[in-house]
Design a protein around this motif. Sequence first.
Motif, mmCIF file in Angstrom:
data_model
loop_
_atom_site.group_PDB
_atom_site.id
_atom_site.type_symbol
_atom_site.label_atom_id
_atom_site.label_comp_id
_atom_site.label_asym_id
_atom_site.label_seq_id
_atom_site.Cartn_x
_atom_site.Cartn_y
_atom_site.Cartn_z
ATOM 1 N N GLU A 222 0.788 -1.231 0.000
ATOM 2 C CA GLU A 222 0.000 0.000 0.000
ATOM 3 C C GLU A 222 0.820 1.281 0.000
ATOM 4 O O GLU A 222 0.321 2.342 -0.353
ATOM 5 C CB GLU A 222 -0.948 0.015 1.206
ATOM 6 N N PHE A 223 2.082 1.198 0.423
ATOM 7 C CA PHE A 223 2.876 2.413 0.555
ATOM 8 C C PHE A 223 4.121 2.342 -0.319
ATOM 9 O O PHE A 223 4.902 1.401 -0.212
ATOM 10 C CB PHE A 223 3.276 2.641 2.015
ATOM 11 N N ALA A 224 4.273 3.349 -1.170
ATOM 12 C CA ALA A 224 5.466 3.442 -2.009
ATOM 13 C C ALA A 224 6.584 4.127 -1.223
ATOM 14 O O ALA A 224 6.381 4.600 -0.097
ATOM 15 C CB ALA A 224 5.149 4.233 -3.279
ATOM 16 N N ARG A 226 7.888 6.956 -1.609
ATOM 17 C CA ARG A 226 7.615 8.374 -1.341
ATOM 18 C C ARG A 226 6.633 8.584 -0.176
ATOM 19 O O ARG A 226 6.443 9.705 0.294
ATOM 20 C CB ARG A 226 7.051 9.032 -2.603
ATOM 21 N N ASP A 227 5.990 7.497 0.267
ATOM 22 C CA ASP A 227 5.016 7.585 1.363
ATOM 23 C C ASP A 227 5.611 7.179 2.704
ATOM 24 O O ASP A 227 4.889 6.729 3.599
ATOM 25 C CB ASP A 227 3.814 6.681 1.067
ATOM 26 N N ALA A 228 6.918 7.343 2.859
ATOM 27 C CA ALA A 228 7.608 6.862 4.063
ATOM 28 C C ALA A 228 7.050 7.480 5.344
ATOM 29 O O ALA A 228 6.870 6.784 6.354
ATOM 30 C CB ALA A 228 9.103 7.140 3.955
ATOM 31 N N LEU A 230 4.011 8.771 5.887
ATOM 32 C CA LEU A 230 2.659 8.267 6.134
ATOM 33 C C LEU A 230 2.709 6.822 6.635
ATOM 34 O O LEU A 230 1.968 6.444 7.549
ATOM 35 C CB LEU A 230 1.832 8.362 4.850
ATOM 36 N N LYS A 231 3.584 6.025 6.041
ATOM 37 C CA LYS A 231 3.721 4.633 6.474
ATOM 38 C C LYS A 231 4.184 4.561 7.924
ATOM 39 O O LYS A 231 3.676 3.759 8.710
ATOM 40 C CB LYS A 231 4.706 3.885 5.571
ATOM 41 N N LYS A 233 3.706 6.721 10.240
ATOM 42 C CA LYS A 233 2.596 7.124 11.113
ATOM 43 C C LYS A 233 1.626 5.965 11.332
ATOM 44 O O LYS A 233 1.182 5.712 12.463
ATOM 45 C CB LYS A 233 1.865 8.317 10.492
ATOM 46 N N HIS A 234 1.299 5.242 10.263
ATOM 47 C CA HIS A 234 0.396 4.095 10.379
ATOM 48 C C HIS A 234 1.012 2.990 11.235
ATOM 49 O O HIS A 234 0.317 2.352 12.033
ATOM 50 C CB HIS A 234 0.055 3.556 8.986
#
Length: 347
Positions: A222-224, A226-228, A230-231, A233-234
């Motif tokens: 779900e996370f690329a 560039r989404d480090a 956000l990942k 945080k989840h």
Amino acid sequence: MDWEQLDLHPRIIAAVNKANIKSAREILTYSVVDLQRVTQLSVTDIQRLQKAVSATLQKDAVVTALQMYREKTNFPSQHLKLSLGCNVLNNLLRGGLPLVGITELAGESSAGKTQFALQLCLSVQYPVEYGGLGAGAVYICTEDAFPSKRLQELIKQQSKLRAEVPADVIHKIRFGDRIFIEHAADVDMLTVCITKRLPILLLRGQIRLIVIDSIAALFRCEFAARDAVLKAKHLQTLGAKLHHLSSSFTTPVFCINQVTDTVKETDSVLTHCGLQERKVLPALGISWSNQLLMRLMVSRTQRTAPPPHTGSILRTMEVIFAPHIPQSTCYYVIDMEGVKGIDGEGT
């Protein structure tokens, strides 16, 4: 709050009521100067008020480490462990899995990670005197289907694997009926499962073990790169929810993790020849590592096991970090009966 319950002079209680302070916790949010201003009390009276409120809010008395050791029955989460179903492996982990906290098992494919998870799901159902917790487990699958066939094989072999347990005790346990299986296809489904469904089973006393197989699968999908942020945080939110369940219900959380490859150049000669040293590390990075109480890594070697396990592939379990165990390793094999540690092969 009923201020009359506090051991305070009526004059102080009257001043607090006049200031319209409703709760004991509210008292502790004020500074001494602010309390003086709103209550018109002296510094000495304010100190008496704060001391009385603090005593009321303190739920548990302070205990020493020596007390916790001597009064083991009063602090089960500090002393009880969930058995892995094998004395050699239990010795490596100083008794087994801690009852509070997240334990991660990382490793490459075919190292036997799922075998450990299944064995724990059976072990948790044994009575406490045999290393269990007398309850079931929930098994959350995030990528592959639940290995039902292998589970049935392990159930049939329990009398051989757990020879130290009386046969009548084993026969009374309905192993297959106490493992609850959930499939989570994405992070949202996993979150709903952890926040909505698991608390119900825990409150009913039906489970005392949470297994997630695997924790990395959903986040990798779900996370690329560039989404480090956000990942991370989840992952922190997920870890906090799991910690809350674990501590609230004294329930171990066992998470299987995948690994990532790293390549390290050894020396100039080997590099010139095109040879590099390969190393694997647990997936998900430091954001997830910070959520763990204990990290274990397993791997498959190219060697076969010594007698009486001749023919089985030798595998290793390594303690990467834990607050109560030094870095150490142990060899183990997997056969029809389950996962078995090998004496005298670890360091």
